[in-house]
Design an enzyme around this catalytic site. Structure first.
Site, PDB file in Angstrom:
ATOM      1  N   GLY A  49       0.836  -1.251   0.180  1.00  0.00           N
ATOM      2  CA  GLY A  49       0.025   0.081   0.111  1.00  0.00           C
ATOM      3  C   GLY A  49       1.015   1.212   0.090  1.00  0.00           C
ATOM      4  O   GLY A  49       2.185   0.967   0.275  1.00  0.00           O
ATOM      5  N   GLN A  54       2.953  10.129   1.328  1.00  0.00           N
ATOM      6  CA  GLN A  54       4.444   9.258   0.967  1.00  0.00           C
ATOM      7  C   GLN A  54       5.024   9.810  -0.388  1.00  0.00           C
ATOM      8  O   GLN A  54       6.191   9.501  -0.318  1.00  0.00           O
ATOM      9  CB  GLN A  54       4.292   7.608   0.875  1.00  0.00           C
ATOM     10  CG  GLN A  54       3.884   7.205   2.342  1.00  0.00           C
ATOM     11  CD  GLN A  54       3.973   5.628   2.572  1.00  0.00           C
ATOM     12  OE1 GLN A  54       2.900   5.047   2.106  1.00  0.00           O
ATOM     13  NE2 GLN A  54       4.762   5.154   2.814  1.00  0.00           N
ATOM     14  N   CYS A 102       7.719  -0.367   6.311  1.00  0.00           N
ATOM     15  CA  CYS A 102       7.145   0.833   5.589  1.00  0.00           C
ATOM     16  C   CYS A 102       8.061   1.110   4.551  1.00  0.00           C
ATOM     17  O   CYS A 102       9.321   1.424   4.592  1.00  0.00           O
ATOM     18  CB  CYS A 102       6.820   1.753   6.620  1.00  0.00           C
ATOM     19  SG  CYS A 102       6.091   3.370   5.811  1.00  0.00           S
ATOM     20  N   LEU A 103       7.356   1.363   3.245  1.00  0.00           N
ATOM     21  CA  LEU A 103       8.284   2.043   2.313  1.00  0.00           C
ATOM     22  C   LEU A 103       9.109   3.366   2.640  1.00  0.00           C
ATOM     23  O   LEU A 103      10.325   3.543   2.146  1.00  0.00           O
ATOM     24  CB  LEU A 103       7.623   2.347   0.930  1.00  0.00           C
ATOM     25  CG  LEU A 103       6.864   1.133   0.288  1.00  0.00           C
ATOM     26  CD1 LEU A 103       6.058   1.623  -0.662  1.00  0.00           C
ATOM     27  CD2 LEU A 103       8.018   0.114  -0.100  1.00  0.00           C
ATOM     28  N   HIS A 144      -2.465   0.685   8.918  1.00  0.00           N
ATOM     29  CA  HIS A 144      -1.254   1.311   8.623  1.00  0.00           C
ATOM     30  C   HIS A 144      -1.370   2.698   7.583  1.00  0.00           C
ATOM     31  O   HIS A 144      -0.972   3.389   7.851  1.00  0.00           O
ATOM     32  CB  HIS A 144      -0.205   0.313   8.127  1.00  0.00           C
ATOM     33  CG  HIS A 144       1.015   0.530   7.739  1.00  0.00           C
ATOM     34  ND1 HIS A 144       2.253   0.351   8.435  1.00  0.00           N
ATOM     35  CD2 HIS A 144       1.538   1.484   6.910  1.00  0.00           C
ATOM     36  CE1 HIS A 144       3.546   0.774   7.750  1.00  0.00           C
ATOM     37  NE2 HIS A 144       2.974   1.688   6.710  1.00  0.00           N
ATOM     38  N   GLU A 145      -2.118   2.096   6.538  1.00  0.00           N
ATOM     39  CA  GLU A 145      -2.086   3.144   5.546  1.00  0.00           C
ATOM     40  C   GLU A 145      -2.871   4.410   6.009  1.00  0.00           C
ATOM     41  O   GLU A 145      -2.524   5.739   5.774  1.00  0.00           O
ATOM     42  CB  GLU A 145      -2.745   2.744   4.383  1.00  0.00           C
ATOM     43  CG  GLU A 145      -1.954   1.619   3.532  1.00  0.00           C
ATOM     44  CD  GLU A 145      -0.231   1.887   3.377  1.00  0.00           C
ATOM     45  OE1 GLU A 145      -0.213   3.288   3.106  1.00  0.00           O
ATOM     46  OE2 GLU A 145       0.363   0.811   3.474  1.00  0.00           O
ATOM     47  N   HIS A 148      -0.995   6.944   7.944  1.00  0.00           N
ATOM     48  CA  HIS A 148      -0.150   8.149   7.320  1.00  0.00           C
ATOM     49  C   HIS A 148      -0.826   9.200   6.945  1.00  0.00           C
ATOM     50  O   HIS A 148      -0.297  10.262   7.242  1.00  0.00           O
ATOM     51  CB  HIS A 148       0.332   7.260   6.041  1.00  0.00           C
ATOM     52  CG  HIS A 148       1.408   6.422   5.776  1.00  0.00           C
ATOM     53  ND1 HIS A 148       2.743   6.808   6.144  1.00  0.00           N
ATOM     54  CD2 HIS A 148       1.746   5.196   5.689  1.00  0.00           C
ATOM     55  CE1 HIS A 148       3.413   5.852   5.835  1.00  0.00           C
ATOM     56  NE2 HIS A 148       2.783   4.819   5.666  1.00  0.00           N
TER      57      HIS A 148
HETATM   58 ZN    ZN Z   1       3.751   3.010   5.402  1.00  0.00          ZN
END
Ligand code: ZN
Length: 191
Positions: A49, A54, A102-103, A144-145, A148
């Site tokens: 995701g 981000q 996480c990216l 999680h998303e 953000h």
């Molecule tokens: Zn993340």
């Protein structure tokens, strides 16, 4: 459209609450292009995701997709879903200790408590209102998303500091046990 640079932990756009998307603009080329950039960037990075902030867009949008993902071999599949202006309601007190990466947090993983039964209200990529109930491991990804959008990264939610580890250590020492815990959750909830 394009693969964008992924911002990393500490960047002010990642740490701030993102803004609601104006519903009347969802079908505009600008928003549709930003959605495609999120999809392209998520897929390029093998993410499960990605949230708009981000990639530097401070708007309340994220995308989720899990196929045969080499970064997350234990994750149940989730079709491509585009989420705009979401709100999340917890449907029970049951939680799961989710080991997350996480990216935007290169190299690191840690344990976070997530609810396993949630209801999400959001707009899809056409502006249509959707209400979806998500149970099981996939609910962790949604939370999680969603975090953000409020400027929260998984390290903000870690209570057991000893659970921090590198991806390399996770794969070598922890992934097998965690994958079994995920499988037990998937067996219970079907997702
Ligand atoms: Zn993340």
């Amino acid at each position: 459209m394009a693969v964008k640079e992924i911002l990393t932990i500490g960047h002010p756009i990642l740490a701030a609450r993102a803004d609601e998307v104006d519903v009347g603009t969802i079908n505009s080329p600008e928003i549709q292009g930003e959605i495609q950039d999120m999809i392209d960037t998520m897929r390029d990075a093998n993410g499960a995701g990605i949230a708009a902030n981000q990639i530097g867009i401070p708007k309340r949008m994220f995308v989720i997709e899990v196929g045969n993902n080499p970064r997350y071999p234990y994750k149940p599949k989730v079709p491509l879903t585009i989420i705009i202006n979401p709100s999340i309601k917890f449907l029970s007190d049951e939680t799961f200790v989710s080991n997350e990466g996480c990216l935007s947090v290169p190299q690191m993983r840690a344990n976070v408590d997530r609810h396993v039964e949630i209801q999400v209200d959001y707009l899809d990529q056409t502006g249509k209102a959707v209400q979806q109930t998500i149970r099981g491991y996939s609910a962790c990804t949604w939370q999680h998303e969603y975090d953000h959008l409020d400027g929260l990264l998984f390290p903000n939610r870690v209570t057991d500091m000893s659970s921090f580890c590198s991806w390399k250590v996770f794969q070598e020492f922890k992934q097998k046990e965690f994958a079994e815990q995920v499988q037990a959750l998937v067996d219970k909830w079907g997702a």
